[in-house]
Write a protein that holds these residues in place. Structure first.
Motif, PDB file in Angstrom:
ATOM      1  N   GLY A  65       0.825  -1.210   0.000  1.00 27.54           N
ATOM      2  CA  GLY A  65       0.000   0.000   0.000  1.00 27.54           C
ATOM      3  C   GLY A  65       0.852   1.251   0.000  1.00 27.54           C
ATOM      4  N   TRP A  66       1.644   1.437   1.035  1.00 21.79           N
ATOM      5  CA  TRP A  66       2.525   2.602   1.125  1.00 21.79           C
ATOM      6  C   TRP A  66       3.911   2.324   0.535  1.00 21.79           C
ATOM      7  CZ3 TRP A  66       7.120   2.391   3.873  1.00 21.79           C
ATOM      8  CH2 TRP A  66       7.308   1.243   4.655  1.00 21.79           C
ATOM      9  N   ILE A  82      10.209   5.967 -10.690  1.00 26.41           N
ATOM     10  CA  ILE A  82       9.640   7.127 -10.013  1.00 26.41           C
ATOM     11  C   ILE A  82       8.329   6.652  -9.411  1.00 26.41           C
ATOM     12  CG2 ILE A  82       8.827   9.501 -10.211  1.00 26.41           C
ATOM     13  CD1 ILE A  82      10.518   9.702 -12.795  1.00 26.41           C
ATOM     14  N   THR A  83       8.197   6.780  -8.114  1.00 29.96           N
ATOM     15  CA  THR A  83       6.991   6.357  -7.404  1.00 29.96           C
ATOM     16  C   THR A  83       6.172   7.590  -7.061  1.00 29.96           C
ATOM     17  OG1 THR A  83       8.192   4.482  -6.458  1.00 29.96           O
ATOM     18  CG2 THR A  83       6.121   5.096  -5.400  1.00 29.96           C
ATOM     19  N   GLY A  88       0.506  13.477  -3.299  1.00 31.31           N
ATOM     20  CA  GLY A  88       1.119  14.424  -4.237  1.00 31.31           C
ATOM     21  C   GLY A  88       2.634  14.380  -4.286  1.00 31.31           C
ATOM     22  N   SER A  89       3.258  13.660  -3.376  1.00 26.71           N
ATOM     23  CA  SER A  89       4.726  13.564  -3.384  1.00 26.71           C
ATOM     24  C   SER A  89       5.172  12.459  -4.338  1.00 26.71           C
ATOM     25  CB  SER A  89       5.253  13.314  -1.974  1.00 26.71           C
ATOM     26  OG  SER A  89       4.842  12.033  -1.528  1.00 26.71           O
ATOM     27  N   CYS A 109       6.044   5.573   0.057  1.00 24.62           N
ATOM     28  CA  CYS A 109       5.165   6.733   0.226  1.00 24.62           C
ATOM     29  C   CYS A 109       4.781   6.808   1.700  1.00 24.62           C
ATOM     30  CB  CYS A 109       3.910   6.594  -0.635  1.00 24.62           C
ATOM     31  SG  CYS A 109       4.206   6.690  -2.394  1.00 24.62           S
ATOM     32  N   PRO A 110       5.689   7.232   2.572  1.00 24.07           N
ATOM     33  CA  PRO A 110       5.378   7.268   4.006  1.00 24.07           C
ATOM     34  C   PRO A 110       4.135   8.106   4.289  1.00 24.07           C
ATOM     35  CG  PRO A 110       7.702   7.719   3.617  1.00 24.07           C
ATOM     36  CD  PRO A 110       7.024   7.735   2.285  1.00 24.07           C
TER      37      PRO A 110
END
Length: 123
Positions: A65-66, A82-83, A88-89, A109-110
């Motif tokens: 998920g993250w 590129i993740t 938005g990050s 994606c913390p």
């Protein structure tokens, strides 16, 4: 003695020029066509975790998920991921190059979930 050395240098110079002239007329191999950037979303990764183009083949092996994890075999050129994250990050991986072993790849994606991974390749 100096005359003999000068003649040898002149002869060597003409032979070198002739060889370089022949090299200039040789057909060089065509450059590899650039591979388009490819992307995968979480739903697509669940359906088929493979992303492949002629110069590389990547597989997503885990989706938390993250965070996602996988590996890439790179046959030529260089690749990076590129993740993109829901908040938005994004995070950009390092360029990795061709080698016999697969590379471990991942994206984080913390505090958010990943929405898309882009695989960028260049020769």
């Amino acid at each position: 003695m100096r005359g003999c050395i000068a003649r040898k240098i002149a002869t060597f110079g003409m032979a070198t020029a002739a060889a370089l002239g022949m090299l200039g007329t040789a057909t060089l191999p065509a450059a590899a066509a650039p591979a388009d950037d490819q992307s995968i979303t979480p739903g697509a990764a669940a359906a088929s975790p493979h992303v492949a183009a002629a110069p590389y083949h990547c597989v997503i092996t885990a989706d938390y998920g993250w965070r996602w994890e996988g590996y890439c075999n790179i046959y030529s050129g260089q690749l990076r991921t590129i993740t993109y994250c829901a908040n938005g990050s994004n995070s950009v991986g390092l360029w990795i190059g061709a080698r016999p072993q697969a590379w471990a790849v991942w994206g984080n994606c913390p505090g958010s979930s990943w929405t898309k991974i882009v695989f960028q390749w260049h020769s």
